[in-house]
Design a protein around this motif. Structure first.
Motif, short mmCIF file in Angstrom:
data_model
loop_
_atom_site.label_atom_id
_atom_site.label_comp_id
_atom_site.label_asym_id
_atom_site.label_seq_id
_atom_site.Cartn_x
_atom_site.Cartn_y
_atom_site.Cartn_z
N HIS A 1 -12.59 -5.97 -2.17
CA HIS A 1 -11.31 -6.40 -2.75
C HIS A 1 -10.38 -6.89 -1.65
O HIS A 1 -10.64 -6.67 -0.47
CB HIS A 1 -10.66 -5.23 -3.51
N GLN A 2 -9.31 -7.51 -2.09
CA GLN A 2 -8.25 -7.89 -1.14
C GLN A 2 -6.91 -7.44 -1.71
O GLN A 2 -6.75 -7.29 -2.92
CB GLN A 2 -8.26 -9.40 -0.88
N LEU A 3 -5.97 -7.22 -0.79
CA LEU A 3 -4.62 -6.83 -1.19
C LEU A 3 -3.68 -7.99 -0.92
O LEU A 3 -3.58 -8.47 0.21
CB LEU A 3 -4.17 -5.59 -0.41
N GLU A 4 -3.05 -8.48 -1.97
CA GLU A 4 -2.08 -9.58 -1.85
C GLU A 4 -0.69 -8.96 -1.83
O GLU A 4 -0.27 -8.34 -2.81
CB GLU A 4 -2.25 -10.49 -3.07
N PRO A 5 0.04 -9.09 -0.71
CA PRO A 5 1.33 -8.39 -0.62
C PRO A 5 2.35 -8.90 -1.64
O PRO A 5 2.64 -10.10 -1.69
CB PRO A 5 1.82 -8.69 0.81
N VAL A 6 2.86 -8.00 -2.45
CA VAL A 6 3.97 -8.30 -3.36
C VAL A 6 4.94 -7.14 -3.25
O VAL A 6 4.55 -5.98 -3.41
CB VAL A 6 3.50 -8.46 -4.82
N ILE A 7 6.19 -7.46 -2.96
CA ILE A 7 7.20 -6.42 -2.75
C ILE A 7 8.07 -6.31 -4.00
O ILE A 7 8.58 -7.33 -4.48
CB ILE A 7 8.08 -6.77 -1.52
N PRO A 8 8.26 -5.09 -4.53
CA PRO A 8 9.15 -4.95 -5.70
C PRO A 8 10.55 -5.47 -5.34
O PRO A 8 10.95 -5.36 -4.21
CB PRO A 8 9.19 -3.45 -5.96
N PHE A 9 11.24 -5.98 -6.28
CA PHE A 9 12.61 -6.52 -6.10
C PHE A 9 12.63 -7.82 -5.34
O PHE A 9 13.69 -8.38 -5.10
CB PHE A 9 13.54 -5.49 -5.44
N ALA B 1 -0.65 14.18 -5.19
CA ALA B 1 -0.25 14.32 -3.79
C ALA B 1 0.39 13.05 -3.23
O ALA B 1 1.15 13.12 -2.26
CB ALA B 1 -1.46 14.71 -2.93
N GLY B 2 0.12 11.90 -3.88
CA GLY B 2 0.61 10.63 -3.34
C GLY B 2 2.12 10.58 -3.12
O GLY B 2 2.58 10.20 -2.04
N PRO C 1 0.80 -1.24 0.00
CA PRO C 1 0.00 0.00 0.00
C PRO C 1 0.82 1.28 0.00
O PRO C 1 0.29 2.32 -0.36
CB PRO C 1 -0.85 -0.13 1.26
N VAL C 2 2.10 1.24 0.40
CA VAL C 2 2.89 2.49 0.40
C VAL C 2 3.36 2.87 -1.00
O VAL C 2 3.88 3.97 -1.20
CB VAL C 2 4.13 2.45 1.34
N SER C 3 3.20 2.00 -1.98
CA SER C 3 3.53 2.39 -3.35
C SER C 3 2.52 3.44 -3.82
O SER C 3 1.32 3.24 -3.72
CB SER C 3 3.45 1.16 -4.26
N PRO C 4 3.01 4.57 -4.37
CA PRO C 4 2.06 5.59 -4.87
C PRO C 4 1.14 5.03 -5.94
O PRO C 4 0.00 5.50 -6.08
CB PRO C 4 2.97 6.67 -5.47
N PHE C 5 1.61 4.03 -6.69
CA PHE C 5 0.79 3.44 -7.77
C PHE C 5 -0.30 2.54 -7.19
O PHE C 5 -1.43 2.57 -7.64
CB PHE C 5 1.68 2.66 -8.73
N VAL C 6 0.06 1.75 -6.20
CA VAL C 6 -0.93 0.89 -5.54
C VAL C 6 -1.96 1.76 -4.80
O VAL C 6 -3.16 1.48 -4.82
CB VAL C 6 -0.22 -0.08 -4.55
N ARG C 7 -1.47 2.85 -4.20
CA ARG C 7 -2.36 3.78 -3.47
C ARG C 7 -3.47 4.30 -4.39
O ARG C 7 -4.62 4.42 -3.98
CB ARG C 7 -1.53 4.92 -2.89
N ILE D 1 4.60 -3.48 -9.62
CA ILE D 1 3.34 -3.41 -8.87
C ILE D 1 2.69 -2.05 -9.14
O ILE D 1 3.43 -1.08 -9.35
CB ILE D 1 3.54 -3.64 -7.36
N PRO D 2 1.37 -1.96 -9.18
CA PRO D 2 0.40 -3.01 -8.89
C PRO D 2 0.09 -3.89 -10.10
O PRO D 2 0.24 -3.48 -11.24
CB PRO D 2 -0.85 -2.20 -8.54
N ALA D 3 -0.37 -5.13 -9.76
CA ALA D 3 -1.10 -5.97 -10.72
C ALA D 3 -2.52 -6.09 -10.16
O ALA D 3 -2.75 -5.85 -8.97
CB ALA D 3 -0.44 -7.32 -10.86
N TYR D 4 -3.43 -6.48 -11.03
CA TYR D 4 -4.85 -6.50 -10.66
C TYR D 4 -5.53 -7.67 -11.34
O TYR D 4 -5.25 -7.97 -12.51
CB TYR D 4 -5.50 -5.19 -11.12
#
Ligand SMILES: N[C@@H](CCC(=O)N[C@@H](CS)C(=O)NCC(=O)O)C(=O)O
Length: 217
Positions: free
Chosen positions: A27-35, A170-171, A8-14, A50-53
């Protein structure tokens, strides 16, 4: 179940979570960490970002594309749209989304948040203070000068309702705030006030509350 892959801290996921919450889509959020991507993540996000949907009809990557799809599918309900009315304002909204996703993420995300937070806290790497100084003192000011001419002293980019363009713009400042950077309100008063208004909305407060646990480590 509609699923967003990312953190969720990714500006794109936000952006994507904002639109899902705006249209009250379960919806649900499935944690995926870049790298540190799961082995088959490229099936969901061919460029490995990320994100994927995924939902019952489509698999998508790229926040702007996902948000446009969500608006097509779930907009037009009782909620106001996350995009403004009229082709000129819709084009301007896409422009501000692009500014947030590109230049602001590059400077506030890459030049400040990555250096001050992600590298020392999550990658066991030192902050490059030269990069941070250069970003804050050289690269960022002309962009903030431009934004100061684009925002107003009250409301949001397109009036009284917060929209996707506001969250996109603003993100990246939210991420910079996590890295102890705030816009100088004496030099850029309208921009600083605008960012504070966006961050004070219930929509952003919900997002930032959800991000707290991650930022606490
Ligand atoms: N244009 C993409 C950008 C997504 C993006 O760059 N995400 C970052 C995380 S905030 C990422 O996955 N970076 C890893 C990489 O570039 O390999 C979008 O809007 O979704």
């Amino acid at each position: 179940m509609t699923t967003v892959y990312g953190i969720p801290v990714s500006p794109f996921v936000r952006k994507v979570l904002f639109v899902l919450e705006h249209y009250s889509v379960e919806h649900q959020l499935e944690p995926v960490i870049p790298f540190d991507l799961p082995a088959d993540f490229h099936k969901l996000s061919p460029l490995g970002k990320i994100p994927a949907y995924q939902d019952d009809e489509v698999t998508l990557a790229d926040s702007s594309i996902i948000c446009a799809y969500l608006d097509d599918r779930h907009g037009g309900s009782a909620q106001p749209s996350v995009y403004p009315q009229g082709r000129v304002n819709r084009a301007r909204a896409q422009w501000f989304e692009e500014v947030g996703d590109t230049k602001l993420v590059e400077l506030l995300g890459g030049g400040i948040f990555l250096e001050r937070v992600v590298k020392p806290k999550f990658m066991n790497e030192p902050t490059d203070h030269g990069v941070v100084e250069e970003t804050i003192n050289v690269s960022l000011p002309p962009v903030l000068d431009y934004l100061e001419t684009q925002v107003t002293e009250s409301g949001f980019l397109f009036g009284e309702d917060i929209m996707l363009a506001d969250v996109s713009l603003a993100g990246p400042f939210v991420n910079a705030m996590y890295a102890q950077y705030q816009v100088d309100a004496e030099r850029w008063p309208k921009l600083a006030g605008y960012i504070q208004r966006v961050l004070a909305t219930p929509a952003l407060q919900i997002r930032m509350a959800a991000e707290k646990a991650i930022m606490a480590g």
